[in-house]
Scaffold this motif. Structure first.
Motif, mmCIF file in Angstrom:
data_model
loop_
_atom_site.group_PDB
_atom_site.id
_atom_site.type_symbol
_atom_site.label_atom_id
_atom_site.label_comp_id
_atom_site.label_asym_id
_atom_site.label_seq_id
_atom_site.Cartn_x
_atom_site.Cartn_y
_atom_site.Cartn_z
ATOM 1 N N ARG A 49 0.829 -1.215 0.000
ATOM 2 C CA ARG A 49 0.000 0.000 0.000
ATOM 3 C C ARG A 49 0.864 1.266 0.000
ATOM 4 N NH1 ARG A 49 -5.348 -0.082 0.316
ATOM 5 N NH2 ARG A 49 -6.397 -2.048 0.767
ATOM 6 N N GLU A 50 2.000 1.237 0.691
ATOM 7 C CA GLU A 50 2.906 2.388 0.658
ATOM 8 C C GLU A 50 3.445 2.611 -0.751
ATOM 9 O OE1 GLU A 50 5.720 3.357 3.820
ATOM 10 O OE2 GLU A 50 4.911 1.624 4.920
ATOM 11 N N ARG A 82 1.937 1.699 -3.445
ATOM 12 C CA ARG A 82 0.780 2.164 -4.214
ATOM 13 C C ARG A 82 0.594 3.676 -4.058
ATOM 14 N NH1 ARG A 82 -5.663 0.846 -3.406
ATOM 15 N NH2 ARG A 82 -6.245 1.196 -5.592
ATOM 16 N N ASP A 83 0.803 4.218 -2.889
ATOM 17 C CA ASP A 83 0.686 5.663 -2.669
ATOM 18 C C ASP A 83 1.890 6.422 -3.232
ATOM 19 O OD1 ASP A 83 -1.714 5.233 -1.326
ATOM 20 O OD2 ASP A 83 -0.773 5.298 0.662
ATOM 21 N N TRP A 84 3.059 5.789 -3.186
ATOM 22 C CA TRP A 84 4.305 6.424 -3.613
ATOM 23 C C TRP A 84 4.328 6.671 -5.122
ATOM 24 C CZ3 TRP A 84 8.432 4.814 -6.701
ATOM 25 C CH2 TRP A 84 9.651 5.484 -6.515
#
Length: 112
Positions: A21-22, A24-26
């Motif tokens: 998820r990190e 994915r946000d990055w």
């Protein structure tokens, strides 16, 4: 399956999900014009063509680049595929300026 459903399922099944998820946000924070889509069972990010994908493994995430062979000058780029290569991400600290430079180069290749 949508990308949201994919990550929801990942949350239930894999301990590596928070790191995924990190990542994915990055990606959109550095390449906001890329569109997220599901292809070959993984979330991919597309500009003119496919640029990169998030591929979770048990202990790391592969950030897979569709034109990774053209990025092979970067020491962190691994693999021996004809075109695809990847960078292994083990922790959030791996989402650094060096990886941002690799992603920027992949985006530039896509725009060329």
């Amino acid at each position: 399956m949508s990308a949201d459903a994919y990550f929801d399922k990942l949350d239930r099944e894999k301990a590596i999900a928070p790191l995924a998820r990190e990542v994915r946000d990055w990606i959109p924070a550095r390449a906001p014009h890329l569109t997220e889509l599901m292809k070959w069972g993984y979330p991919w990010y597309q500009g003119e063509a496919l640029v990169c994908a998030i591929v979770p493994h048990k202990a790391h995430i592969n950030l897979q680049f569709s034109r990774g062979a053209e990025l092979a000058a970067h020491v962190r780029v691994e693999g021996s595929g004809k075109s695809m290569r990847h960078v292994k991400i083990y922790e959030a600290d791996d989402l650094d300026d060096g990886l941002a430079a690799i992603l920027a180069e992949a985006v530039a290749l896509d725009r060329a």
